[in-house]
Design a protein around this motif. Structure first.
Motif, short mmCIF file in Angstrom:
data_model
loop_
_atom_site.label_atom_id
_atom_site.label_comp_id
_atom_site.label_asym_id
_atom_site.label_seq_id
_atom_site.Cartn_x
_atom_site.Cartn_y
_atom_site.Cartn_z
N GLU A 1 0.83 -1.20 0.00
CA GLU A 1 0.00 0.00 0.00
C GLU A 1 0.86 1.26 0.00
N MET A 2 2.02 1.19 0.68
CA MET A 2 2.95 2.33 0.63
C MET A 2 3.45 2.58 -0.79
N LEU A 3 3.65 1.49 -1.53
CA LEU A 3 4.17 1.61 -2.90
C LEU A 3 3.08 1.96 -3.91
N ALA A 4 1.86 1.56 -3.63
CA ALA A 4 0.80 1.57 -4.64
C ALA A 4 0.57 2.94 -5.26
N PHE A 5 0.55 3.97 -4.47
CA PHE A 5 0.15 5.27 -4.98
C PHE A 5 1.32 6.26 -5.03
N LYS A 6 2.53 5.71 -5.12
CA LYS A 6 3.74 6.50 -5.28
C LYS A 6 4.46 6.04 -6.55
N ASN A 7 5.18 6.95 -7.17
CA ASN A 7 5.98 6.51 -8.33
C ASN A 7 7.43 6.99 -8.28
N ARG A 8 7.78 7.84 -7.31
CA ARG A 8 9.19 8.18 -7.13
C ARG A 8 9.77 7.16 -6.14
N ILE A 9 10.16 6.02 -6.69
CA ILE A 9 10.61 4.88 -5.88
C ILE A 9 12.03 4.50 -6.29
N ILE A 10 12.90 4.33 -5.30
CA ILE A 10 14.27 3.86 -5.54
C ILE A 10 14.47 2.56 -4.77
N ILE A 11 15.05 1.58 -5.42
CA ILE A 11 15.41 0.34 -4.74
C ILE A 11 16.93 0.25 -4.67
N CYS A 12 17.44 0.17 -3.44
CA CYS A 12 18.89 0.03 -3.19
C CYS A 12 19.16 -1.38 -2.70
N TRP A 13 20.23 -1.98 -3.18
CA TRP A 13 20.56 -3.32 -2.70
C TRP A 13 22.05 -3.51 -2.60
N GLY A 14 22.42 -4.51 -1.81
CA GLY A 14 23.82 -4.84 -1.62
C GLY A 14 24.06 -6.32 -1.84
N MET A 15 25.07 -6.83 -1.19
CA MET A 15 25.49 -8.21 -1.45
C MET A 15 24.57 -9.24 -0.80
N GLY A 16 23.64 -8.77 0.06
CA GLY A 16 22.60 -9.67 0.55
C GLY A 16 21.69 -10.15 -0.57
N ILE A 17 21.68 -9.42 -1.67
CA ILE A 17 20.96 -9.84 -2.88
C ILE A 17 21.91 -10.48 -3.88
N THR A 18 23.03 -9.83 -4.13
CA THR A 18 23.89 -10.27 -5.24
C THR A 18 24.62 -11.58 -4.96
N GLN A 19 24.73 -11.98 -3.69
CA GLN A 19 25.42 -13.23 -3.37
C GLN A 19 24.46 -14.36 -3.01
#
Length: 786
Positions: free
Chosen positions: A374-392
């Motif tokens: 719901e926080m995401l639903a009605f917003k469009n200025r969204i940034i996703i940041c990720w680190g090695m918890g995703i890439t590894q």
């Protein structure tokens, strides 16, 4: 944190135990902190300067670090502000620790190595090795030798050239690169490798963000992030997933604080709660140091290890639900139609998923998932940041693509306050790749180099890190040249890797300080000392500038301010050029002497060879540098394979099944380290002091296993029917999902199988290791290599 009688003042039981793993016997555990930085960070920074006996020397340099006319921090790659920079200091605690380490007044001269054998030095722990001081002279370890000995520079280059020229094939050599290497040195380094005849260029990207580039390049047309620093200030929502900015990129907290002050919301997703995302006391402001700090995270989701894909799929399902309830207000249909392909097929996949099942897989309640959606639903200025918890993670490439799917659904890329933001580790790891340090160069890049230099470029793809280690083990690679870094400690499967290194005919390392990678060596070994980032690089009586690229694609000048610790050092670019002159002689098509004598000459050639570097010498001297082209960010131009649109992708949710006595282990840093460099024995944000050999476990798992807080245990991995053992760890109860554990690297890299890789990027999957935990057996040392 769950508590028992030992938790608040936890000590290992037998402090006098003799063991080859340097267990301190002084472990203290307290409640994790809820805020990061502040006055304590300033205090610790000063303590590190004092410890390295460089309070005045290093303190002076701190005020030049990350300033417009100063030098680039040797630590992380977080960008500097384009406009004003803090006069109090544009650096963080870990940047100050990195500066203290390289600005130390301690020296390792040839006499030190005469008095201390390689074996004696190898018995020291990594902290003590790193605290010994700066290298001052080239060093050589002869066949069968026990001590490194001083060697003249030219003699060192001649030995390297002889080994290289005696190889049966250029592919019997590999050339590793660390992120600390400048753009200029990286360019001449990759050119040397190509003239030598190989693309065997493993680099630290192969162990941190190769996954990001592998996912982004074919989808958005560029293997980098698409945001500028100011975009984080303007974002409505920032998602931080698989990342601990309070330790790994502390200056990111300032950007998150500005986002919050502008009304933005922050969502953090990680198996461990991290202090920096819950509270931030800005050390660049008096009120920040003395006040109560700013709460950053609005929602924290304690996802299971490798539960991220299930979480992302659940959010997508919920976004579709919100779109049905409010047609045209949730999904950006015009962006989807004009800028993407594959949306219809993508949207059909969700009929096979149940929200409740995905909730169980990721460990997050449906209610929490709905709140975030719901926080995401009605917003469009969204940034996703990720680190090695995703890439590894084994499916890290798929998860980066899945995060991109969410942004594409929302039209949240290529506009202010929106986009992808992989948070890079080392300070020029992105610049290395831009400078063509790549085991898989493109035909277009090679065609340009051939046109400029007039010799045929090797076209076959070379070895990455994992393939290099295997090739050394099979004796297909006989010479390894390491431009910085500590490959041994950074690599997976430590015993496998060390045995591979020992088979080399020659190991060469370019370094500023001693590390464990110098103490596990080939039949011969050479150490070439060089300048640090903060040292004045003097050529023709003039202090030179080098250049680096930060996480957001800004190329800027870096100019050292400290007098070098020795008059016998040369810079990395000159090391490469002199190696080339010794190896090729008059046969070379490249004017290596021209490069050797002038950084400007190198930059002129970079401008000819790499798009975006036109008028490099002029633009790099402009205050703050310049941005490289980024079609995804600047023009919403994406993959050329899809007519410059971005494809939606479809990936599966993995099944993470464990036996009753199995756990998933991820590796992480303490707050007292950067990559493999250990600055101290504390991880104060997590409440761990005086010890590194700990394993964080859920309290229910501890009790079910018949253990208790403070017990000593041994850790095992059995992938491919190979027993890997990490002995003598201490159990620490922590707020972590059940059946998940966390340990520090490099101590548990020994448990990461060489074949436990990320699909597509071939990176070590160090955040996803199946282990078993058993009570410590003092006889365990009879079964392992020390």
């Amino acid at each position: 944190m769950a508590k028992d009688n030992n938790t608040e003042n936890l000590e290992s039981k037998d402090p006098k135990d003799e063991n080859p793993y340097n267990l301190t016997g002084k472990l203290k555990v307290s409640d994790p902190e809820k805020k990061a930085a502040g006055f304590t960070a300033v205090k610790v920074s000063l303590e590190n300067l004092i410890d390295e006996k460089t309070l005045l020397r290093g303190g002076k340099a701190l005020f030049s670090m990350n300033q417009f006319t100063g030098f680039d921090c040797p630590s992380c790659a977080w960008p500097d502000p384009d406009d004003e920079r803090s006069s109090l200091g544009e650096y963080c605690e870990n940047g100050a620790k990195a500066l203290a380490a390289e600005a130390t007044s301690k020296k390792l001269d040839p006499e030190f190595f005469q008095e201390n054998s390689v074996y004696e030095l190898s018995k020291l722990d990594d902290l003590k090795i790193g605290k010994l001081g700066r290298l001052t002279h080239p060093l050589y370890l002869p066949p069968g030798g026990t001590h490194y000995q001083a060697i003249e520079w030219q003699d060192a280059f001649n030995k390297i050239a002889n080994h290289l020229n005696e190889l049966d094939s250029p592919d019997q050599a590999a050339f590793y690169t660390s992120g600390r290497t400048s753009n200029e040195a990286s360019f001449v380094y990759q050119l040397f490798c190509k003239e030598f005849g190989t693309n065997n260029m493993p680099d630290c990207s192969n162990m941190c963000h190769e996954t990001s580039g592998t996912a982004l390049s074919p989808t958005i047309g560029i293997g980098k992030g698409t945001v500028k620093l100011e975009d984080l200030y303007e974002a409505e929502i920032i998602i931080s997933i698989g990342h601990n900015p309070g330790t790994n990129a502390p200056r990111m907290l300032s950007a998150l604080e500005k986002c919050k002050s502008n009304g933005g919301k922050i969502i953090s997703i990680n198996p461990l709660p991290e202090a920096g995302l819950f509270g931030f006391k800005n050390p660049q402001e008096i009120k920040g140091m003395l006040g109560g700090g700013v709460k950053l995270t609005d929602v924290y989701l304690p996802v299971k290890i490798n539960g991220d894909m299930a979480l992302l799929k659940a959010l997508e399902i919920l976004l579709f639900e919100f779109e049905k309830q409010s047609p045209g207000k949730v999904l950006d249909k015009s962006f989807i139609q004009e800028k993407t392909v594959g949306f219809e097929e993508f949207s059909k996949q969700f009929s096979k998923y149940k929200l409740e099942d995905l909730s169980v897989e990721c460990g997050i309640s449906v209610q929490q998932l709905r709140e975030v959606a719901e926080m995401l639903a009605f917003k469009n200025r969204i940034i996703i940041c990720w680190g090695m918890g995703i890439t590894q993670q084994p499916n890290g490439v798929d998860m980066v693509k899945e995060m991109l799917n969410i942004l594409l659904m929302k039209g949240s890329i290529g506009k202010k306050g929106a986009g992808v933001c992989p948070v890079r580790g080392h300070s020029n790891v992105q610049g290395n790749r831009t400078m063509l340090v790549n085991h898989k160069p493109t035909d277009e890049q090679l065609d340009t180099l051939e046109e400029v230099y007039g010799f045929k470029m090797p076209r076959s793809h070379g070895y990455d890190v994992v393939h290099t280690i295997k090739a050394m083990h099979e004796e297909k690679v006989k010479v390894l040249f390491c431009m910085g870094g500590n490959l041994l400690s950074a690599a997976p499967d430590t015993n496998f890797t060390s045995n591979a290194i020992k088979k080399l005919n020659l190991l060469v390392t370019v370094s500023t300080k001693l590390n464990r990678g110098h103490l596990v060596h080939g039949k011969e070994a050479i150490i070439l000392p060089t300048y640090s980032r903060s040292d004045m690089d003097i050529m023709d009586d003039e202090v030179q500038i080098i250049s680096t690229e930060n996480s957001m694609g800004v190329v800027q000048a870096s100019k050292g301010v400290l007098k070098p610790v020795s008059n016998n050092l040369i810079n990395e670019m000159q090391i490469v050029c002199r190696m080339a002159l010794a190896t090729f002689g008059e046969k070379s098509k490249v004017n290596w002497k021209r490069f050797h004598d002038s950084y400007d000459a190198v930059r002129d050639d970079i401008a000819k060879c790499i798009p975006g570097f036109e008028n490099y010498n002029e633009r790099v001297r402009v205050k703050g540098g310049f941005y490289l082209p980024n079609g995804a960010r600047d023009k919403q131009q994406f993959s050329s394979s899809y007519n410059y649109k971005a494809p939606f992708t479809i990936s599966d949710v993995p099944e993470n099944r464990l036996e009753d006595d199995e756990y998933l282990m991820g590796t992480t840093r303490t707050h007292d380290q950067f990559n493999t460099t250990i600055y101290g024995m504390n991880d104060r944000y997590r409440g761990v002091h005086n010890e590194r050999r700990v394993i964080f476990m859920n309290e229910d798992d501890i009790q079910k296993a018949g253990l208790k807080n403070g017990d000593k245990v041994d850790l095992f991995n059995y992938d491919n029917n190979v027993e890997r053992i990490a002995p003598l760890f201490i159990v620490v109860s922590y707020n972590i999902p059940k059946k998940n554990t966390m340990t520090y690297f490099p101590e548990t890299n020994v448990l990461v199988p060489i074949d436990n890789i990320v699909r597509g990027s071939n990176m070590p999957a160090s955040k996803y290791v199946k282990i078993k935990i058993k009570k410590h057996d003092p006889k365990i040392y009879d079964r392992i290599e020390v």
